[in-house]
Structures are given as C-alpha cells and as structure tokens.
Design a protein around this motif. Structure first.
Motif, PDB file in Angstrom:
ATOM      1  N   ASN A  34       0.794  -1.214   0.000  1.00 39.28           N
ATOM      2  CA  ASN A  34       0.000   0.000   0.000  1.00 39.28           C
ATOM      3  C   ASN A  34       0.829   1.267   0.000  1.00 39.28           C
ATOM      4  OD1 ASN A  34      -2.411  -1.426   0.068  1.00 39.28           O
ATOM      5  ND2 ASN A  34      -2.359  -1.612   2.292  1.00 39.28           N
ATOM      6  N   ASN A  35       2.165   1.133   0.127  1.00 42.40           N
ATOM      7  CA  ASN A  35       3.016   2.315   0.120  1.00 42.40           C
ATOM      8  C   ASN A  35       3.210   2.880  -1.277  1.00 42.40           C
ATOM      9  OD1 ASN A  35       3.495   2.345   2.837  1.00 42.40           O
ATOM     10  ND2 ASN A  35       5.338   1.085   2.709  1.00 42.40           N
ATOM     11  N   TYR A  36       2.813   2.155  -2.317  1.00 39.60           N
ATOM     12  CA  TYR A  36       3.122   2.566  -3.669  1.00 39.60           C
ATOM     13  C   TYR A  36       1.862   2.956  -4.424  1.00 39.60           C
ATOM     14  CZ  TYR A  36       7.366   0.254  -2.296  1.00 39.60           C
ATOM     15  OH  TYR A  36       8.481  -0.129  -1.610  1.00 39.60           O
ATOM     16  N   ASP A  37       2.030   3.913  -5.344  1.00 39.45           N
ATOM     17  CA  ASP A  37       0.905   4.365  -6.146  1.00 39.45           C
ATOM     18  C   ASP A  37       0.636   3.370  -7.264  1.00 39.45           C
ATOM     19  OD1 ASP A  37       3.377   4.996  -7.207  1.00 39.45           O
ATOM     20  OD2 ASP A  37       2.554   6.536  -8.499  1.00 39.45           O
ATOM     21  N   LYS A  38      -0.405   3.655  -8.058  1.00 38.08           N
ATOM     22  CA  LYS A  38      -0.841   2.667  -9.042  1.00 38.08           C
ATOM     23  C   LYS A  38      -0.146   2.805 -10.389  1.00 38.08           C
ATOM     24  CE  LYS A  38      -5.305   1.520  -7.097  1.00 38.08           C
ATOM     25  NZ  LYS A  38      -4.895   0.180  -6.782  1.00 38.08           N
ATOM     26  N   SER A 228       3.915   7.424  -2.310  1.00 37.66           N
ATOM     27  CA  SER A 228       4.721   7.692  -1.125  1.00 37.66           C
ATOM     28  C   SER A 228       5.065   6.377  -0.437  1.00 37.66           C
ATOM     29  CB  SER A 228       3.985   8.617  -0.148  1.00 37.66           C
ATOM     30  OG  SER A 228       2.793   8.006   0.315  1.00 37.66           O
ATOM     31  N   GLY A 229       6.050   6.427   0.437  1.00 41.71           N
ATOM     32  CA  GLY A 229       6.442   5.248   1.185  1.00 41.71           C
ATOM     33  C   GLY A 229       7.531   5.609   2.169  1.00 41.71           C
ATOM     34  N   GLU A 230       7.932   4.661   2.990  1.00 45.17           N
ATOM     35  CA  GLU A 230       8.995   4.900   3.956  1.00 45.17           C
ATOM     36  C   GLU A 230       9.741   3.607   4.250  1.00 45.17           C
ATOM     37  OE1 GLU A 230       6.916   4.620   8.313  1.00 45.17           O
ATOM     38  OE2 GLU A 230       6.598   6.484   7.206  1.00 45.17           O
TER      39      GLU A 230
END
Length: 331
Positions: A34-38, A228-230
């Motif tokens: 879920n940290n990444y866009d599509k 976004s992500g971390e």
C-alpha cells in the motif's frame, strides 16, 4: 514548450485504458504494497491532463476526430510502456540518488532561539558507505547550535528541484558528531562530493552524521495519483546501491552532446511515440530516464534495457544494440 498541467478528474471520468490493475512505483509493478501508487505519477499527470483537454475539445464543433483519436492512442502507448518499464527497487533508487546524485538539501532543526518552532537551513551533504548523510558545520551556524541542543532533525532533498512532480526524499534522524578516528575517512567522502570545500579544515568546523531512523519519499505531487512510502533504519542501512549510476553523468553528458538524435531514435523505438526531442537525464543498470517532448508537452520517460548492465562497458554495448535495432526498424 508549455508545461503539463494536471486537471483532476473523478475516477469515473477516466477511461479504463488510463488505469492500472497492479500497484507500481514509477511504472514498476509491486504487488500487495500500500506504500506505492498505481501508475507512474509523472506519466499520469500527462495522460490525465491531455485526456481532459481532448475530452473538452471533442465537444467543440470544430473538433477533428481523427486528430483526437491519434492523440489518445499516443498517450495510451506511453502509459502502457511506462507501466512495464524496468526500474530499480524504490529503496535502491533512493539510496543510490542520495549517494551519487543529490548533494544539497534543506536541513530542519528544532530552533533553540524560537522555542517550539522549526528552523530550516540550506546545506550541502555527502553520504558515508551506509548511506547516512554527512554534514560539515560551523560552530557559529544557527543550525549547529540547534543540533547541539537537540540532535533530532530531518534532511529534505529533491531529485529535480524544477519539477515538483519528481521524487522528494526526507531523511529523519539524529545528527551525531563524527569521532576523531573516523574524521579522515569522512573528510575524504565529503570532499569527493564537494572538492572546493576547503573550509572543512577551519577550526570552527566539524563533521556530523545524520543517523537515519526513517527515510520517507513522495512523488507525483499535484498529479492525479500520489506515490509515497517509507523505510526503516535497518532497511535503508542494508539496502544496496546501483553500481552503474556512478557513471551516469559522463555517459549522459556524452549522449546529450554527441548523440541527441540517437537518443530520440531509441526513445521512439522503445515507446513507439515519435518524440520531438529526448534529453537523457540519468542511467542505471536497468535503463535510463529521459525528458522528452511531444506536441508541445514536456514529460519524463523511462527507457529500459533489454537486460541488466553488468558494468560500464556493458552499458555501451546495450545502447549500441538498442540503437542498431532502432535504426533497422526506422529503415
């Protein structure tokens, strides 16, 4: 050339060909994260913006249906190509960029003078072997005094300061003085990135290492899809850097100076889009990134190699092979 401006559209107004069924970061598929866009946010901005413009023009009595269909087809080609284009894993790309490409950012500290408020400073930095940012600071500087009182800070850096849709990285961590036994190694690393920084040997200067606790990134700001992500300290510290990116500057400089038409031809061959220009931005073991133009719009594209490059010499081999294939197809 005019810049691409995003017109936000509700999901129902975007055709299926503009959507993706898999999660990806910059066009790379990553399942169940879920940290990444599509889809590639930069490409998405272009696609959605142009679709909105075409949709509006299609309602005009003067609309040329054939031209509209051609434009839609071109941007569908771009999206489909970018979704499949091979890229480095996000953490590897970020660590590589910090080490080899980006060397200036905004340091945020807790203000000693203005209690409860943050303070920002523009600073140069390098990285140690583990990717931790290194600062050379004067004891007279406000941010140094802030860090002595409270070492917690963040360092924000942008891959392209002129493009707000591109990658932005924030390192959250603690700024710790470098030990005397490490100083010479750290000094060498810092001067390798900033060879004119003679002032690091002044008596009031010292080196600080920002020990990352969390590394965050965001991309696609002001576009339809936000990525976004971390990464944790452990993930970032143990991540690898791409071995080819260190040769990015001399390779891209040579290509842009002496082979700009060849780059344009390779982009056309790879994407099937007849771009009007293509400027090579950077290169890694899996491919290269370009800034290209088509029908008055500028956008960034990922051009993948047919396989991973083993070394610098192999990069030349892959580019020559791609160019030969492009010329064969063109003829």
């Amino acid at each position: 050339m005019k810049s691409v401006v995003l017109h936000r559209l509700p999901p129902s107004s975007i055709p299926l060909c503009f959507k993706s069924s898999s999660s990806s970061y910059f066009g790379r598929s990553i399942a169940n994260n879920n940290n990444y866009d599509k889809i590639n946010p930069t490409t998405t901005s272009l696609l959605v913006s142009r679709f909105n413009q075409i949709r509006m023009s299609s309602s005009s009595p003067t609309n040329q249906n054939a031209s509209t269909a051609d434009e839609l087809n071109v941007f569908q080609l771009i999206q489909a190509h970018q979704e499949k284009a091979a890229r480095l894993p996000p953490i590897e790309e970020i660590k590589t960029l910090l080490h080899y490409s980006i060397s200036r950012g905004v340091l945020s500290t807790f203000s000693l003078k203005y209690k409860g408020y943050p303070s920002g400073s523009m600073v140069d930095f390098a990285c140690d072997a583990y990717g931790s940012p290194l600062l050379a600071v004067s004891s007279l500087a406000v941010h140094t005094k802030d860090l002595v009182a409270n070492p917690k800070c963040s360092l924000l850096v942008a891959k392209d300061s002129e493009d707000r849709t591109d990658l932005v990285i924030t390192v959250h961590g603690d700024a710790i003085p470098v030990s005397a036994t490490e100083r010479e190694t750290i000094r060498t690393a810092y001067l390798a990135r900033h060879p004119d920084a003679f002032w690091v040997d002044f008596g009031d200067f010292q080196f600080l290492r920002i020990e990352p606790q969390v590394v965050r990134y965001v991309s696609g700001v002001a576009t339809a899809l936000l990525g976004s992500g971390e990464f944790s300290k452990e993930e970032f510290t143990t991540a690898k850097m791409d071995p080819i990116y260190q040769f990015s500057k001399p390779i891209t400089s040579h290509m842009n100076k002496d082979h700009s038409e060849d780059t344009k031809l390779m982009v056309h061959y790879s994407t099937s889009v007849p771009v009007e220009f293509a400027y090579m931005l950077d290169i890694d073991s899996l491919g290269f990134n370009v800034k290209a133009g088509y029908q008055g719009n500028n956008f960034k594209l990922r051009i993948p190699f047919t396989r991973r490059a083993a070394d610098r010499k192999d990069v030349k081999t892959l580019i020559v092979e791609m160019l030969q294939a492009a010329k064969t197809q063109a003829s």
